[in-house]
Design an enzyme around this catalytic site. Structure first.
Site, PDB file in Angstrom:
ATOM      1  N   ALA A  61      36.737  79.659  41.214  1.00  0.00           N
ATOM      2  CA  ALA A  61      38.526  78.704  40.766  1.00  0.00           C
ATOM      3  C   ALA A  61      37.383  77.508  40.608  1.00  0.00           C
ATOM      4  O   ALA A  61      36.976  77.118  41.091  1.00  0.00           O
ATOM      5  CB  ALA A  61      39.331  78.432  42.830  1.00  0.00           C
ATOM      6  N   LYS A  62      38.629  76.871  40.138  1.00  0.00           N
ATOM      7  CA  LYS A  62      38.499  75.020  39.498  1.00  0.00           C
ATOM      8  C   LYS A  62      40.141  74.592  39.677  1.00  0.00           C
ATOM      9  O   LYS A  62      40.397  75.384  39.260  1.00  0.00           O
ATOM     10  CB  LYS A  62      37.837  75.193  38.305  1.00  0.00           C
ATOM     11  CG  LYS A  62      37.032  73.646  38.045  1.00  0.00           C
ATOM     12  CD  LYS A  62      35.562  73.279  39.396  1.00  0.00           C
ATOM     13  CE  LYS A  62      34.094  73.766  39.168  1.00  0.00           C
ATOM     14  NZ  LYS A  62      33.179  73.087  39.851  1.00  0.00           N
ATOM     15  N   GLY A  63      40.065  73.508  39.683  1.00  0.00           N
ATOM     16  CA  GLY A  63      41.501  72.667  39.292  1.00  0.00           C
ATOM     17  C   GLY A  63      40.692  71.533  39.151  1.00  0.00           C
ATOM     18  O   GLY A  63      39.991  70.630  39.479  1.00  0.00           O
ATOM     19  N   VAL A  90      43.147  76.976  39.018  1.00  0.00           N
ATOM     20  CA  VAL A  90      42.850  78.429  38.182  1.00  0.00           C
ATOM     21  C   VAL A  90      41.437  78.590  39.334  1.00  0.00           C
ATOM     22  O   VAL A  90      40.567  78.531  39.817  1.00  0.00           O
ATOM     23  CB  VAL A  90      42.152  78.004  36.793  1.00  0.00           C
ATOM     24  CG1 VAL A  90      41.792  79.757  36.304  1.00  0.00           C
ATOM     25  CG2 VAL A  90      43.100  77.298  35.910  1.00  0.00           C
ATOM     26  N   ASP A 134      33.946  67.888  43.430  1.00  0.00           N
ATOM     27  CA  ASP A 134      33.598  67.848  41.582  1.00  0.00           C
ATOM     28  C   ASP A 134      33.873  66.259  41.210  1.00  0.00           C
ATOM     29  O   ASP A 134      33.151  65.819  41.955  1.00  0.00           O
ATOM     30  CB  ASP A 134      34.885  69.098  41.255  1.00  0.00           C
ATOM     31  CG  ASP A 134      33.417  69.742  39.830  1.00  0.00           C
ATOM     32  OD1 ASP A 134      33.241  70.435  39.964  1.00  0.00           O
ATOM     33  OD2 ASP A 134      33.820  69.021  39.033  1.00  0.00           O
TER      34      ASP A 134
END
Ligand code: GLU
Length: 424
Positions: free
Chosen positions: A108-110, A63, A149
């Site tokens: 962003a992150k995913g 995202v 992460d």
């Protein structure tokens, strides 16, 4: 630490925090509309051959929230809880974090919805490479730069960089090395990136003590999560004389009145995929008793939504230092603030990681190699500067630390939009 069944949504949480700040700072309504949505939400399904020859289908997410200040930036996590909603919340937090730190990045992150403990190293490599291939040119060194992460590390980043670079023409490969940060030192990684997040957590705690005319000597802390962040924060804190009373992870909760050895616990957990269970240097206690332990500092350094209305009342610490992203929900936060507890918010407290990532990205972009002491000094300078900005905002505006940090972060993006306008 069981978060599944009645988990309150991190996305609701981040939006409530945003709306509260937007009201407080009278944010331009057009910019408020833009920042309330995530720009792109990518879901990919991809097949991977398992060690037994069978094919399994995986689901991955990325995202991208906002890129007003620069390329999207943020981690990839491998965890059963990864979904679009959580990735949206975590992406938004990244936008605030990079903005607050004054970096030229968006958020962003995913990740992939898996429990990596169920897969062999060879399977994890194939899963990671195939995920990278599925993401294709939706990531890139000047577009969207993933990083480690929860449950991902330097090895994961090395596989992503190698896969991404392999899809480029030979003459373009090396200029794509900064498609990810948090790589191993031998392959474009930054000296000190491994400890950058935990160091930042420690530094924020130390700076808060210094502002109050105190030192860390003899201060008692408890930490939830003994992964990269929990371990390094604890290591730096105990180096300054603080005492680690208790550690909790998904498998066990340890407690020892005169302190647990950080190094011994790390040596124990390393060959056990990070688990602290079975450590003979400290007895186990009931996990439910963790939150109520008498201590000075509580460091949630695991997953989101751990401090809620159901346990915030029990907390005795005077400082909550958010090593994790989103560990305190809004109801929990209200209880802590009413009790006079200072919360060093995630977007400040754990920003050492992305600050380290920025230095790695610069290093790759410029073809440079920096020494560990230079890197640590740069991270310290940056965090100290941001800490004092937030501290000043707290007293100027008479607000809590999270609201002050949000006001600074969102204010910087508001200025960028006002200066450049909206296309077309
Ligand atoms: N995953 C880390 C975070 O949540 C680091 C992100 C990065 O370095 O891009 O801040």
């Amino acid at each position: 630490m069981t978060e599944e069944a009645k988990k309150p949504s991190m996305y609701d949480n981040v939006l409530q925090q945003f709306n509260k700040t937007a009201d407080r700072m009278n944010l331009n309504p057009n910019i408020r509309r833009i920042l309330a949505i995530t720009n792109n939400e990518l879901i990919v399904h991809f097949p991977v051959k398992m060690d037994n020859g069978e094919v399994e289908i995986f689901t991955g997410y990325r995202v991208q929230h906002n890129n007003a200040l620069g390329p999207y930036k943020g981690g990839l996590r491998y965890h059963p809880t990864v979904d679009v909603e959580d990735a949206k919340a975590l992406a938004i937090w990244m936008t605030w974090k990079t903005s607050l730190a004054g970096l030229p990045y968006g958020g962003a992150k995913g990740g992939i919805q898996i429990d990596p403990r169920n897969y062999s190293l060879a399977e994890l490599e194939r899963i990671t490479r195939r995920f990278t291939y599925a993401l294709g040119d939706n990531i890139g060194p000047e577009l969207d730069i993933p990083a480690p992460d929860v449950n991902t590390n330097a090895q994961t980043m090395a596989w992503i960089a190698d896969t991404y670079m392999s899809t480029k023409a030979p003459g373009e490969r090396s200029q794509n090395q900064h498609v990810v940060t948090g790589k191993p030192v031998g392959t474009g990684g930054l000296e000190g990136r491994d400890r950058a997040t935990g160091f930042g957590v420690y530094l924020n705690i130390r700076l808060l003590h210094e502002s109050r005319g105190e030192t860390l000597e003899g201060k008692k802390f408890i930490v939830q999560g003994f992964g990269n962040v929990g371990y390094w924060a604890s290591k730096f804190l105990t180096r300054d004389g603080a005492i680690m009373l208790s550690v909790q992870d998904a498998h066990a909760t340890l407690y020892k009145e005169d302190g647990i050895s950080v190094d011994d616990l790390y040596e124990h957990s390393k060959p056990r995929k990070g688990s602290i269970q079975g450590f003979d240097g400290a007895p186990e206690i009931d996990p439910a008793d963790f939150w109520g332990i008498e201590c000075d500092i509580l460091i949630p350094a695991a997953l989101g939504n751990q401090i809620t209305a159901s346990n915030a009342d029990q907390i005795k610490a005077r400082i909550v230092a958010e090593g994790a992203n989103g560990p305190t929900d809004n109801a929990g936060e209200k209880i802590l603030l009413d009790k006079g507890i200072t919360i060093i918010p995630d977007i400040l407290c754990n920003s050492g990681g992305v600050i380290g990532s920025y230095f790695e990205w610069l290093q790759n972009r410029n073809g440079e190699l920096w020494q560990l002491d230079e890197v640590m000094a740069k991270i310290e300078k940056k965090i100290t500067e941001v800490f004092h900005k937030v501290e000043n905002k707290v007293s100027e505006e008479q607000v809590d630390w999270r609201t002050a940090a949000y006001m600074l972060a969102i204010g910087r993006i508001e200025t960028a939009y006002i200066q450049r306008g909206i296309f077309p």
